[in-house]
Design an enzyme around this catalytic site. Structure first.
Site, short mmCIF file in Angstrom:
data_model
loop_
_atom_site.label_atom_id
_atom_site.label_comp_id
_atom_site.label_asym_id
_atom_site.label_seq_id
_atom_site.Cartn_x
_atom_site.Cartn_y
_atom_site.Cartn_z
N GLU A 182 -5.84 -8.51 0.70
CA GLU A 182 -6.47 -8.07 2.16
C GLU A 182 -7.72 -7.54 1.61
O GLU A 182 -8.47 -6.89 0.48
CB GLU A 182 -6.03 -7.27 2.15
CG GLU A 182 -4.44 -7.31 3.13
CD GLU A 182 -3.96 -5.69 3.53
OE1 GLU A 182 -4.88 -5.05 3.90
OE2 GLU A 182 -3.08 -6.00 3.74
N GLU A 208 1.14 -1.26 -0.19
CA GLU A 208 0.29 0.07 -0.29
C GLU A 208 0.85 1.71 0.26
O GLU A 208 0.99 1.95 0.71
CB GLU A 208 -1.06 -0.24 1.29
CG GLU A 208 -1.88 -1.17 1.17
CD GLU A 208 -3.00 -0.99 2.40
OE1 GLU A 208 -2.65 0.12 3.30
OE2 GLU A 208 -3.92 -2.17 2.77
#
Ligand code: IFM
Length: 444
Positions: free
Chosen positions: A348, A169
């Protein structure tokens, strides 16, 4: 097929759960581990709710064998974990901490011995503090140190770990860590954020090359947090504003990785930070990945001035994030139209709810079951529209340290009693275990 028939996922679809080192390992000072920016940030008063920190977390460092046995009992096929850079290289460069490295060796062996495929992330935000002292990700040298660390890991684990994720991320690191300052290292400067964002991508490219060089059979990718941005109304102006926001957030990372150029919308934002881009960078960044990890939690809905709107009638999780599974389908289908996608993993997806142990000793979390079911349904619909989806990792295996929110937000499919470290598989964990074993999704 009747309404009630289960949805059958393709054979070989990977079913897993994910964690990250600082959020679960604990053992912050054990066996020569160095300090990370998250140790420094969480030990600075006022940064984290209740002044929590990751010193002990889920004590996964000491309890990994039991955790792996539990995953086996749950029928999970894959475990995505991250490696703590300062555990392996306490100062981020130079000497190796062999005891720290041994931990990951033991973890990987334990996983493989029960048939669970390891998926290793190299950087899930815990930069060695010594590297922050020389400028962190704004210092281009750090991208080289990152590649050196990747080489150490590929050499030690690459005979058994076949799937590697470089950076987790980058948008969150750039924006929350360096523009909003609510995450480590806690800066509030736009130019810094843009430089960090770019150097994370350069670090990704360098690590990918290094791993491929030493382990040609390795599969290497990056994981991106992606939120589709959708306008509150269908008016053309609203759509234009939403699209602009999508390009300067999701496009900021997707475009360079998948096309070798930033979206045109990004350049006016870059200002003097543009100097961070060196000749050759875009080719390095856009080197074909073996897969892309998509992490989806919520969509963003924008109003007339680009302000973020709450959607009346929608459900929200404990994080204040809208539950909107259909936006995941739209995101994936759009990405497949916009780019020539490599294989995609949902690395995720999950939700925090206010879980409690009930009198019967179980954790009943019907909202999480519904969340997971509906998002897996969206994944299935995207698969049917030819999105090259290869697997799904629930976030998270364990309740854990949720960054600035400390231990107040529980994302696990397994409950953790932080006082005793007892694990209780939540109803959602039992439910997900059935999905994983069968490779099928029941809609009711
Ligand atoms: O806990 C985080 C994880 O570390 C990165 N992705 C989002 C999760 C939930 O906020």
């Amino acid at each position: 097929m009747t309404e009630k028939s289960p949805l059958v996922f393709p054979r070989g679809f990977v079913w897993g759960a994910a964690t990250a080192a600082y959020q679960v390992e604990g053992a912050a000072k054990a066996d020569g581990r160095g300090e990370s920016i998250w140790d420094r940030f969480s030990h600075t008063k006022g940064n984290i709710l209740n002044d929590d920190n990751g010193d002990v977390a889920c004590d996964h460092y000491h309890r990994f064998a039991d955790d792996v046995a539990m995953m086996k009992d749950m029928g999970l096929r894959a475990y995505r974990f991250s490696i703590s850079w300062p555990r392996v290289m306490p100062h981020g460069r130079g000497s190796i901490n062999w005891l720290g490295l041994d931990f990951y060796d033991r973890l990987v062996d334990a996983l493989l011995s029960v048939g669970i495929e390891p998926y290793a992330t190299l950087y899930h935000w815990d930069l060695p503090e010594s590297l922050q002292e020389i400028g962190g990700w704004t210092n281009r040298d750090v991208t080289g140190y990152f590649a050196d660390y990747a080489a150490v890991m590929a050499k030690r684990l690459g005979d058994r770990v076949k799937n590697w994720m470089t950076i987790n991320e980058p948008w969150v690191v750039a924006v929350h860590g360096n523009l909003l300052g609510d995450m480590a290292p806690g800066y509030r400067d736009k130019s810094t954020a843009i430089k960090v964002g770019h150097n994370l991508l350069v670090g990704h490219g360098r690590a990918l090359e290094t791993i491929k060089h030493s382990r040609p059979d390795a599969k290497v990718g990056i994981t991106l947090s992606l939120s589709p941005v959708e306008p509150e109304t269908d008016a053309e102006d609203d759509r234009r504003i939403a699209e602009h926001r999508y390009q300067i957030s999701a496009g900021w990372f997707l475009n360079p990785l998948l096309t070798g150029a930033y979206p045109s919308e990004c350049y006016p934002e870059f200002g003097e930070a543009i100097s961070v881009i060196h000749p050759g960078d875009m080719a390095l960044i856009s080197r074909r990945m073996d897969f892309l990890g998509v992490q989806y939690y919520f969509r963003v809905v924008t109003g007339k001035r680009g302000d973020v709107k709450k959607v009346s009638g929608s459900k929200y999780t404990e994080m204040g994030w809208e539950v909107c599974p259909s936006a995941l389908e739209r995101l994936l289908v759009r990405m497949n139209q916009d780019y020539d996608l490599p294989p995609i993993f949902i690395t995720e997806n999950g939700a925090a709810f206010d879980d409690k142990v009930s009198k019967d000793g179980h954790v009943h979390d019907p909202e999480r079951i519904e969340y997971l079911r509906e998002h897996l349904h969206a994944v299935y619909r995207a698969l049917k529209q030819n999105v090259p989806l290869k697997g799904y990792f629930a976030w998270s295996l364990l309740d854990n340290f949720e960054w600035a929110f400390g231990y107040s937000k529980r994302f696990g499919i397994v409950y953790v009693d932080y006082k005793t470290q007892k694990r209780i598989i939540k109803d959602s964990g039992h439910w997900y275990s059935r999905v994983s074993r069968r490779g099928e999704l029941e809609l009711t």
